[in-house]
Motif scaffolding. Structure first.
Motif, PDB file in Angstrom:
ATOM      1  N   ALA A  86       0.496  -0.794   0.058  1.00 53.33           N
ATOM      2  CA  ALA A  86      -0.402  -0.501   0.037  1.00 53.33           C
ATOM      3  C   ALA A  86       0.590   1.547   0.178  1.00 53.33           C
ATOM      4  O   ALA A  86       0.666   2.549  -0.657  1.00 53.33           O
ATOM      5  N   LEU A  87       1.563   1.493   0.963  1.00 48.15           N
ATOM      6  CA  LEU A  87       2.999   2.492   0.490  1.00 48.15           C
ATOM      7  C   LEU A  87       3.358   1.732  -0.639  1.00 48.15           C
ATOM      8  O   LEU A  87       4.297   3.041  -0.846  1.00 48.15           O
ATOM      9  N   ALA A  88       3.770   2.179  -1.798  1.00 52.94           N
ATOM     10  CA  ALA A  88       4.392   1.345  -2.297  1.00 52.94           C
ATOM     11  C   ALA A  88       3.996   2.475  -3.325  1.00 52.94           C
ATOM     12  O   ALA A  88       3.148   2.719  -3.334  1.00 52.94           O
ATOM     13  N   PRO A  89       5.406   2.952  -4.292  1.00 58.46           N
ATOM     14  CA  PRO A  89       4.949   4.286  -5.196  1.00 58.46           C
ATOM     15  C   PRO A  89       3.570   3.899  -6.462  1.00 58.46           C
ATOM     16  O   PRO A  89       2.996   4.408  -7.150  1.00 58.46           O
ATOM     17  N   ARG A  90       3.798   2.757  -7.099  1.00 58.02           N
ATOM     18  CA  ARG A  90       3.223   1.903  -7.619  1.00 58.02           C
ATOM     19  C   ARG A  90       1.430   1.952  -7.276  1.00 58.02           C
ATOM     20  O   ARG A  90       1.471   0.906  -6.130  1.00 58.02           O
ATOM     21  N   PRO A  91       0.614   2.246  -8.051  1.00 59.51           N
ATOM     22  CA  PRO A  91      -0.925   1.716  -7.844  1.00 59.51           C
ATOM     23  C   PRO A  91      -1.086  -0.025  -8.049  1.00 59.51           C
ATOM     24  O   PRO A  91      -0.128  -0.958  -8.791  1.00 59.51           O
ATOM     25  N   ALA A  92      -1.997   0.098  -7.003  1.00 55.27           N
ATOM     26  CA  ALA A  92      -2.565  -1.730  -7.054  1.00 55.27           C
ATOM     27  C   ALA A  92      -3.049  -2.361  -7.877  1.00 55.27           C
ATOM     28  O   ALA A  92      -3.905  -0.938  -9.008  1.00 55.27           O
ATOM     29  N   PRO A  93      -2.867  -3.063  -8.252  1.00 56.76           N
ATOM     30  CA  PRO A  93      -4.441  -3.463  -9.905  1.00 56.76           C
ATOM     31  C   PRO A  93      -5.330  -3.340  -9.212  1.00 56.76           C
ATOM     32  O   PRO A  93      -5.891  -2.849  -8.165  1.00 56.76           O
ATOM     33  N   ARG A  94      -5.960  -3.020 -11.247  1.00 51.13           N
ATOM     34  CA  ARG A  94      -7.694  -2.976 -10.795  1.00 51.13           C
ATOM     35  C   ARG A  94      -8.279  -4.109  -9.798  1.00 51.13           C
ATOM     36  O   ARG A  94      -7.263  -4.972 -10.208  1.00 51.13           O
ATOM     37  N   GLY A  95      -8.517  -3.185  -9.116  1.00 52.32           N
ATOM     38  CA  GLY A  95      -9.633  -3.822  -8.346  1.00 52.32           C
ATOM     39  C   GLY A  95      -8.971  -4.538  -6.691  1.00 52.32           C
ATOM     40  O   GLY A  95     -10.015  -5.106  -6.150  1.00 52.32           O
ATOM     41  N   LEU A  96      -7.612  -4.235  -7.149  1.00 58.90           N
ATOM     42  CA  LEU A  96      -7.174  -3.718  -5.415  1.00 58.90           C
ATOM     43  C   LEU A  96      -7.007  -3.159  -4.686  1.00 58.90           C
ATOM     44  O   LEU A  96      -6.629  -1.866  -5.125  1.00 58.90           O
ATOM     45  N   ASP A  97      -7.188  -3.079  -3.382  1.00 59.61           N
ATOM     46  CA  ASP A  97      -7.153  -1.848  -2.680  1.00 59.61           C
ATOM     47  C   ASP A  97      -5.865  -2.319  -1.537  1.00 59.61           C
ATOM     48  O   ASP A  97      -6.557  -3.541  -0.342  1.00 59.61           O
ATOM     49  N   TRP A  98      -5.076  -2.080  -1.260  1.00 61.00           N
ATOM     50  CA  TRP A  98      -3.621  -3.478  -0.303  1.00 61.00           C
ATOM     51  C   TRP A  98      -3.883  -2.287   0.809  1.00 61.00           C
ATOM     52  O   TRP A  98      -4.106  -3.092   2.230  1.00 61.00           O
ATOM     53  N   ALA A  99      -4.414  -0.722   0.631  1.00 61.96           N
ATOM     54  CA  ALA A  99      -4.917   0.030   2.393  1.00 61.96           C
ATOM     55  C   ALA A  99      -5.975  -1.290   3.214  1.00 61.96           C
ATOM     56  O   ALA A  99      -6.265  -1.181   4.340  1.00 61.96           O
ATOM     57  N   ARG A 100      -7.236  -1.827   2.112  1.00 63.45           N
ATOM     58  CA  ARG A 100      -8.030  -1.894   2.715  1.00 63.45           C
ATOM     59  C   ARG A 100      -8.007  -3.726   3.317  1.00 63.45           C
ATOM     60  O   ARG A 100      -8.424  -4.200   4.100  1.00 63.45           O
TER      61      ARG A 100
END
Length: 174
Positions: A86-100
């Protein structure tokens, strides 16, 4: 999500997972006095006079505690991974939310750890000459840490979502 709350959640998740690991790996969950000799019992081994042996004929509450604690550790390690992603500068793949995902795994870690520790305490409460020991306390210290980590990840996710929400109508809305 490079927020301070996300970083705090990650740090708390790491601390919680380390505390649970220490608790699971040590033999001082229960301390028993038998004929003047002190026994230390954990989930995996029993120690007396510096010599340890695997638990033989373990009660059902120990097996239940082991299972829940192993699952709590797995959820804890996965929460650390999700929090770092979630802290990585790259966005998560579509449909994933690392923080949640990190938040959910932190809450799962705390819940499973609570069940494991409570099951052990409830089962061992009637053992004559016994008292709970420091490994159990270390495990209990991990529970609020996991809850705080989950709360930090939830708040970080809410702030991130609020920042990226497209304004509707006027600049003051949203």
């Amino acid at each position: 999500m490079g927020s301070k709350l996300g970083a705090a959640g990650l740090c708390l998740s790491c601390v919680s997972t380390v505390l649970l690991t220490v608790s699971a790996a040590t033999e001082s969950w229960l301390q028993l006095w038998v004929l003047g000799i002190v026994f230390h019992r954990g989930l995996w081994r029993e120690c007396q006079l510096g010599a340890c042996a695997p638990l033989q004929g373990q009660p059902a509450y120990v097996g239940g505690s082991k299972g829940c604690l192993v699952l709590a550790l797995l959820a804890g390690y996965l929460s650390v991974l999700c929090g770092a992603l979630a802290l990585a500068p790259r966005p998560a793949p579509r449909g994933l939310d690392w923080a949640r995902g990190a938040a959910a795994l932190c809450f799962l870690t705390g819940t499973l750890a609570m069940v494991a520790l409570g099951c052990f305490m409830g089962g061992s409460a009637g053992e004559a000459g016994g008292s709970w020991a420091w490994s159990l306390a270390v495990g209990w210290a991990a529970v609020p840490m996991a809850g705080l980590a989950g709360t930090c990840h939830c708040q970080a996710w809410r702030r991130e979502r609020h920042l990226h929400r497209a304004p509707r109508g006027s600049p003051s809305s949203g």
